[in-house]
Design an enzyme around this catalytic site. Structure first.
Site, PDB file in Angstrom:
ATOM      1  N   HIS A  63       0.007  14.046   0.856  1.00 50.97           N
ATOM      2  CA  HIS A  63      -0.790  13.498   2.038  1.00 50.97           C
ATOM      3  C   HIS A  63      -0.329  14.198   3.296  1.00 50.97           C
ATOM      4  O   HIS A  63       1.155  14.230   4.191  1.00 50.97           O
ATOM      5  CB  HIS A  63      -0.614  11.833   1.862  1.00 50.97           C
ATOM      6  CG  HIS A  63      -1.131  10.890   3.201  1.00 50.97           C
ATOM      7  ND1 HIS A  63      -1.061   9.795   3.919  1.00 50.97           N
ATOM      8  CD2 HIS A  63      -2.071  11.848   4.199  1.00 50.97           C
ATOM      9  CE1 HIS A  63      -1.829   9.645   4.789  1.00 50.97           C
ATOM     10  NE2 HIS A  63      -2.648  10.577   5.223  1.00 50.97           N
ATOM     11  N   ASP A  64      -1.183  15.178   3.622  1.00 55.27           N
ATOM     12  CA  ASP A  64      -0.650  16.016   4.983  1.00 55.27           C
ATOM     13  C   ASP A  64      -2.203  16.715   5.866  1.00 55.27           C
ATOM     14  O   ASP A  64      -3.153  15.873   4.814  1.00 55.27           O
ATOM     15  CB  ASP A  64      -0.236  17.305   4.494  1.00 55.27           C
ATOM     16  CG  ASP A  64       0.785  17.765   5.444  1.00 55.27           C
ATOM     17  OD1 ASP A  64       0.603  17.822   6.149  1.00 55.27           O
ATOM     18  OD2 ASP A  64       2.513  18.366   4.971  1.00 55.27           O
ATOM     19  N   PRO A  66      -4.818  19.417   4.803  1.00 56.20           N
ATOM     20  CA  PRO A  66      -5.874  19.396   3.842  1.00 56.20           C
ATOM     21  C   PRO A  66      -5.633  21.116   3.178  1.00 56.20           C
ATOM     22  O   PRO A  66      -5.059  21.254   2.111  1.00 56.20           O
ATOM     23  CB  PRO A  66      -7.216  20.189   4.909  1.00 56.20           C
ATOM     24  CG  PRO A  66      -7.683  19.154   5.870  1.00 56.20           C
ATOM     25  CD  PRO A  66      -6.035  19.695   6.614  1.00 56.20           C
ATOM     26  N   THR A 118      -0.177  -1.129  -3.438  1.00 56.93           N
ATOM     27  CA  THR A 118      -0.012  -1.975  -4.375  1.00 56.93           C
ATOM     28  C   THR A 118       1.255  -3.004  -3.207  1.00 56.93           C
ATOM     29  O   THR A 118       1.549  -4.394  -3.485  1.00 56.93           O
ATOM     30  CB  THR A 118       0.189  -2.652  -5.217  1.00 56.93           C
ATOM     31  OG1 THR A 118       0.653  -1.867  -6.001  1.00 56.93           O
ATOM     32  CG2 THR A 118      -1.508  -2.564  -5.968  1.00 56.93           C
TER      33      THR A 118
HETATM   34  O1  C5P Z   1       8.589   0.058 -15.059  1.00 56.90           O
HETATM   35  P1  C5P Z   1       7.046   0.073 -14.137  1.00 56.90           P
HETATM   36  O2  C5P Z   1       5.968  -0.658 -15.685  1.00 56.90           O
HETATM   37  O3  C5P Z   1       7.381  -1.201 -13.553  1.00 56.90           O
HETATM   38  O4  C5P Z   1       6.506   1.314 -13.679  1.00 56.90           O
HETATM   39  C1  C5P Z   1       5.488   1.202 -12.617  1.00 56.90           C
HETATM   40  C2  C5P Z   1       5.281   2.679 -12.667  1.00 56.90           C
HETATM   41  O5  C5P Z   1       4.203   2.855 -11.440  1.00 56.90           O
HETATM   42  C3  C5P Z   1       6.669   2.994 -11.716  1.00 56.90           C
HETATM   43  O6  C5P Z   1       6.220   4.537 -12.130  1.00 56.90           O
HETATM   44  C4  C5P Z   1       5.789   2.363 -10.457  1.00 56.90           C
HETATM   45  O7  C5P Z   1       6.343   3.091  -9.392  1.00 56.90           O
HETATM   46  C5  C5P Z   1       3.952   2.895 -10.346  1.00 56.90           C
HETATM   47  N1  C5P Z   1       2.894   2.165  -9.846  1.00 56.90           N
HETATM   48  C6  C5P Z   1       3.225   0.707  -9.383  1.00 56.90           C
HETATM   49  N2  C5P Z   1       2.728   0.384  -8.382  1.00 56.90           N
HETATM   50  C7  C5P Z   1       1.839   1.089  -7.747  1.00 56.90           C
HETATM   51  C8  C5P Z   1       2.311   2.299  -8.361  1.00 56.90           C
HETATM   52  C9  C5P Z   1       2.868   2.563  -9.194  1.00 56.90           C
HETATM   53  O8  C5P Z   1       4.546   0.360 -10.125  1.00 56.90           O
HETATM   54  N3  C5P Z   1       1.212   0.177  -7.035  1.00 56.90           N
END
Ligand code: C5P
Length: 235
Positions: A63-64, A66, A118
């Site tokens: 994120h920076d 272009p 999320t």
């Molecule tokens: O161990 P786990 O299954 O919870 O790992 C999920 C992976 O997805 C981690 O690398 C985490 O950083 C990533 N992640 C997440 N939720 C998000 C975006 C990425 O859990 N919204």
């Protein structure tokens, strides 16, 4: 068809990551390298995984401006990563510049975008000046990402259904927060089983601790593939 499974290698060191990777079969899953591991071990980590035959999703969420993002995405592609991502909040010109850089250099690397993290709650979105609801914001950014040349987005399985309606089947929906039947939720708030996620429109499942923390990571992978009825021979 390749397996939709991507194993998140959320480790601090190359040795720890390879200890798990060496128990996985690159013909039935891909791997994800995130900010901590890459910041510590860098391109060496990518080479080690590529040498073992893995497709790598480099999850650095650029994120920076272009030009900077386009060059960073190209640098990732030049190292042979299968997928890389940016923040959709960087805007249309940033995403277009990144997609252009890959296209001009004939890179096959897939480029996707993160919409709304999320981890953010609705009131935190308002705090950074966004008055839309999380769902509205995800939908708007998914459409922007698609029209800016992104091949897909990272989203929760809960959001995948709506994103499929708006952006279609082919647009990648890469979804974390997946928990196979009978495994612990860890710190994930909203979890979905692998088969439910695919049913709801996910195209790729990101799974970390249920695999990397299992007594047998390869058995954990086999169990997930069984749950989604993926036949390894077809990869
Ligand atoms: O161990 P786990 O299954 O919870 O790992 C999920 C992976 O997805 C981690 O690398 C985490 O950083 C990533 N992640 C997440 N939720 C998000 C975006 C990425 O859990 N919204």
């Amino acid at each position: 068809m390749h397996s939709p499974l991507i194993v998140a290698l959320d480790f601090s060191t190359l040795d720890d990551a390879l200890e798990i990777a060496d128990q996985l079969d690159p013909s039935v899953c891909r791997v994800k390298v995130g900010k901590e591991l890459f910041t510590r071990e860098g391109p060496l980590m990518l080479r080690a995984l590529h040498n073992r035959g893995f497709d790598v999703f480099l999850d650095l969420k650029f994120h920076d401006i272009p030009n900077t993002v386009a060059n960073a995405v190209l640098a990732a592609a030049e190292q042979g990563v299968w997928m890389v991502n940016v923040h959709a909040m960087g805007g249309r010109r940033m995403m277009e510049a990144a997609a252009d850089a890959l296209a001009r250099n004939n890179m096959a690397t897939h480029l996707i975008a993160v919409t709304v993290l999320t981890s953010l709650a609705g009131n935190e979105l308002a705090e950074v000046g966004v008055s839309a609801s999380i769902d509205e914001q995800v939908e708007q950014l998914a459409q922007l990402a698609q029209s800016s040349g992104m091949e897909g987005i990272v989203c929760s399985a809960r959001e995948a259904r709506r994103v499929r309606q708006v952006c279609g089947n082919k647009f990648f929906k890469v979804t974390p927060g997946i928990r196979p039947k009978s495994s612990a939720a860890n710190d994930q708030q909203r979890i979905t089983t692998p088969s439910q996620a695919l049913h709801d429109g996910s195209t790729h499942l990101v799974v970390g601790r249920p695999i990397t923390g299992a007594e047998s990571p390869s058995d954990a992978v086999a169990d997930i593939l069984e749950q989604i009825r993926f036949k390894p021979g077809k990869a």
